[in-house]
Design an enzyme around this catalytic site. Structure first.
Site, PDB file in Angstrom:
ATOM      1  N   GLU A   1       0.568  -1.340  -0.633  1.00  0.00           N
ATOM      2  CA  GLU A   1      -0.253   0.409   0.204  1.00  0.00           C
ATOM      3  C   GLU A   1       1.162   1.921  -0.095  1.00  0.00           C
ATOM      4  OE1 GLU A   1      -3.620  -2.195   1.998  1.00  0.00           O
ATOM      5  OE2 GLU A   1      -2.262  -0.646   3.409  1.00  0.00           O
TER       6      GLU A   1
ATOM      7  N   CYS B   1       3.023   8.023   1.065  1.00  0.00           N
ATOM      8  CA  CYS B   1       3.994   7.371   1.850  1.00  0.00           C
ATOM      9  C   CYS B   1       4.192   5.872   1.199  1.00  0.00           C
ATOM     10  CB  CYS B   1       2.667   7.369   3.015  1.00  0.00           C
ATOM     11  SG  CYS B   1       3.932   6.238   4.313  1.00  0.00           S
TER      12      CYS B   1
ATOM     13  N   CYS C   1       6.316  -6.956   6.841  1.00  0.00           N
ATOM     14  CA  CYS C   1       7.262  -6.456   7.931  1.00  0.00           C
ATOM     15  C   CYS C   1       7.534  -7.895   9.428  1.00  0.00           C
ATOM     16  CB  CYS C   1       6.990  -5.122   9.476  1.00  0.00           C
ATOM     17  SG  CYS C   1       8.169  -4.102  10.088  1.00  0.00           S
TER      18      CYS C   1
ATOM     19  N   CYS D   1       6.226  -4.813  15.950  1.00  0.00           N
ATOM     20  CA  CYS D   1       6.054  -4.037  17.086  1.00  0.00           C
ATOM     21  C   CYS D   1       4.242  -4.101  17.334  1.00  0.00           C
ATOM     22  CB  CYS D   1       5.606  -2.384  16.282  1.00  0.00           C
ATOM     23  SG  CYS D   1       7.746  -2.459  15.960  1.00  0.00           S
TER      24      CYS D   1
ATOM     25  N   CYS E   1       1.707  -1.947  15.875  1.00  0.00           N
ATOM     26  CA  CYS E   1       0.933  -1.811  14.552  1.00  0.00           C
ATOM     27  C   CYS E   1       0.643  -2.745  13.402  1.00  0.00           C
ATOM     28  CB  CYS E   1       2.339  -1.039  13.914  1.00  0.00           C
ATOM     29  SG  CYS E   1       2.855  -1.445  12.121  1.00  0.00           S
TER      30      CYS E   1
ATOM     31  N   ASN F   1      -3.501   4.846  16.356  1.00  0.00           N
ATOM     32  CA  ASN F   1      -4.495   4.951  15.588  1.00  0.00           C
ATOM     33  C   ASN F   1      -5.747   3.399  15.421  1.00  0.00           C
ATOM     34  OD1 ASN F   1      -5.091   7.465  13.669  1.00  0.00           O
ATOM     35  ND2 ASN F   1      -3.239   6.107  12.369  1.00  0.00           N
TER      36      ASN F   1
ATOM     37  N   CYS G   1      -1.319   6.164   9.972  1.00  0.00           N
ATOM     38  CA  CYS G   1       0.342   5.135  10.188  1.00  0.00           C
ATOM     39  C   CYS G   1      -0.374   3.913  11.071  1.00  0.00           C
ATOM     40  CB  CYS G   1       0.885   6.167  11.533  1.00  0.00           C
ATOM     41  SG  CYS G   1       1.925   7.985  10.887  1.00  0.00           S
TER      42      CYS G   1
HETATM   43  N1  SAH Z   1       8.992   0.122   9.561  1.00  0.00           N
HETATM   44  C1  SAH Z   1       9.888   2.453  10.047  1.00  0.00           C
HETATM   45  C2  SAH Z   1       8.322   2.638   9.319  1.00  0.00           C
HETATM   46  C3  SAH Z   1       7.145   2.466   9.309  1.00  0.00           C
HETATM   47  S1  SAH Z   1       7.107   4.153   9.994  1.00  0.00           S
HETATM   48  C4  SAH Z   1       9.445   2.484  11.113  1.00  0.00           C
HETATM   49  O1  SAH Z   1       9.154   2.252  12.139  1.00  0.00           O
HETATM   50  O2  SAH Z   1       9.851   3.502  11.604  1.00  0.00           O
HETATM   51  C5  SAH Z   1       4.896   3.999  10.993  1.00  0.00           C
HETATM   52  C6  SAH Z   1       5.453   4.679  11.778  1.00  0.00           C
HETATM   53  O3  SAH Z   1       3.755   4.672  12.260  1.00  0.00           O
HETATM   54  C7  SAH Z   1       6.359   4.457  12.694  1.00  0.00           C
HETATM   55  O4  SAH Z   1       6.854   5.525  13.646  1.00  0.00           O
HETATM   56  C8  SAH Z   1       5.109   3.499  13.572  1.00  0.00           C
HETATM   57  O5  SAH Z   1       6.066   3.497  14.520  1.00  0.00           O
HETATM   58  C9  SAH Z   1       3.961   4.306  13.529  1.00  0.00           C
HETATM   59  N2  SAH Z   1       3.034   3.482  13.773  1.00  0.00           N
HETATM   60  C10 SAH Z   1       2.666   1.911  13.444  1.00  0.00           C
HETATM   61  N3  SAH Z   1       1.254   1.583  14.147  1.00  0.00           N
HETATM   62  C11 SAH Z   1       0.543   2.987  14.844  1.00  0.00           C
HETATM   63  C12 SAH Z   1      -0.178   2.732  14.862  1.00  0.00           C
HETATM   64  N4  SAH Z   1      -1.603   1.853  14.644  1.00  0.00           N
HETATM   65  N5  SAH Z   1      -0.603   4.081  15.382  1.00  0.00           N
HETATM   66  C13 SAH Z   1      -0.385   5.265  15.372  1.00  0.00           C
HETATM   67  N6  SAH Z   1       1.061   5.171  15.077  1.00  0.00           N
HETATM   68  C14 SAH Z   1       1.656   3.664  14.830  1.00  0.00           C
END
Ligand code: SAH
Length: 363
Positions: free
Chosen positions: A102, A115, A122, A126, A129, A302, A345
């Site tokens: 996406e 983006c 991945c 995390c 996420c 989110n 995000c």
């Molecule tokens: N793997 C890289 C690139 C992803 S960036 C990284 O971790 O930086 C996407 C961003 O959104 C990251 O900062 C991630 O931690 C954040 N993110 C992931 N899930 C989220 C959620 N449910 N709500 C808000 N931010 C989130």
């Protein structure tokens, strides 16, 4: 008629978007094509956004005929495009093997940001996420990263141009660094996609040994997903922290010669109610970031069904922001974009991509 040597006849098709211009010229030469033809082709696909060989009027018929046969232009097809109430648009893009990723277009006043994803799924898992819950399928190729830009740019409203690219979609860019770097070369080449390097941002969850390599190779912005101020909490949110704990991560950042007040680290900090949103967290954050040129982006969580976390109440988020502001830390509270179409995000991969990752694994 000239017979081609067998080695050339067996050559695999050239995936044009896999190569930055200097390498594309070399690949052309190996195929007995004049290197300047590579520049002309780049002018069409990157400069003009034209991918129909029939319209590439300055290319000889023989070369146009080879496009799509032994020179491949498309790495991704745009499978669907959803539009959010706030104008954010999420594209689902399908690769040749059926993998889906996406990309999200975010039009704003004065700039338009795309983006992009760097992996199918991945491996970092995390806990908050959605992409992490998907598991890991494979790295994207250079062409698949670049084609997200080409495909999505074609969907811009008339009069809008793409100004910024952020590597903040699915996947961990620093675990696919060679492909990310080659894609960046195409993004920032004036004969490529022509973006200013400082309008490109690479975000990492903290793959410490790769950070210096990224900044040395490309003058792009660095974003770091921090999300916690103690190892105990960060170990749970970002399991990679068990390998590269806060001290290692922040110590490395503090020692990077490329960083300055004009080129700070953009720290992402996702606020989760009752997890990392206390005033003490904000105060610890101020202490941790002292000595690192920093900007902090607070992102209210989110929510999605794969994670037990919720965003804090607005006044809690404001209080957190207030602590940072009083300490003169530059910080912003990001409002979620595109959450109604699961484009915000950490919500990527919520729907189609999950099914496709499963299908690929089960094949
Ligand atoms: N793997 C890289 C690139 C992803 S960036 C990284 O971790 O930086 C996407 C961003 O959104 C990251 O900062 C991630 O931690 C954040 N993110 C992931 N899930 C989220 C959620 N449910 N709500 C808000 N931010 C989130």
């Amino acid at each position: 008629m000239n017979q081609r040597p067998p080695s050339r006849m067996n050559q695999r098709p050239l995936v044009v978007k896999d190569h930055s211009l200097p390498r594309l010229r070399e690949a052309f030469a190996r195929r007995e094509l004049a290197p300047f033809r590579a520049d002309q082709l780049a002018g069409w696909i990157y400069g003009q956004g034209v991918e129909d060989p029939g319209r590439m009027t300055n290319l000889p018929a023989e070369l146009r005929e080879r496009l799509g046969r032994d020179l491949l232009l498309h790495a991704l097809e745009l499978e669907s495009l959803e539009r959010s109430e706030d104008g954010t648009r999420k594209g689902v893009l399908r690769a040749r093997d059926g993998a889906r990723v996406e990309a999200v277009l975010i039009p704003e006043e004065g700039r338009t940001t795309l983006c992009v994803s760097t992996q199918v799924g991945c491996p970092l898992a995390c806990s908050f996420c959605a992409t992490g819950a998907l598991g890991f399928t494979r790295n994207l190729t250079v062409a698949e990263i670049v084609d997200q830009v080409c495909r999505m740019r074609a969907e811009l409203e008339p009069g809008r141009t793409l100004s910024n690219v952020v590597f903040m979609g699915m996947g961990e860019p620093l675990l696919n660094l060679p492909a990310v770097l080659e894609a960046i070369r195409i993004l920032v080449d004036p004969k490529g996609l022509g973006l200013a390097p400082r309008r490109v941002t690479v975000s990492t969850a903290g793959v410490v040994p790769k950070i210096a390599e990224l900044l040395r190779a490309a003058p792009v912005n660095l974003a770091v997903s921090l999300h916690a101020t103690t190892d105990a909490v960060r170990d749970v949110l970002v399991p990679l922290n068990r390998r590269f704990p806060l001290r290692a991560l922040l110590g490395t950042l503090a020692a990077l010669p490329e960083l300055s007040r004009r080129r700070p680290v953009f720290f992402e900090y996702t606020l989760m109610a009752g997890v990392n949103d206390a005033e003490e967290d904000a105060e610890r954050l101020v202490t941790l970031l002292a000595g690192i040129p920093s900007k902090v982006n607070l992102i209210p969580m989110n929510p999605h069904p794969d994670a037990p976390y919720l965003p804090p109440a607005p006044e809690v988020a404001d209080r957190f922001l207030g602590v940072l502001a009083r300490a003169r830390l530059t910080a912003t509270l990001r409002r979620p974009r595109g959450s109604d179409i699961a484009a915000a995000c950490g919500q990527l991969a919520l729907r189609d991509a999950r099914a496709s990752a499963r299908a690929l694994r089960d094949r």
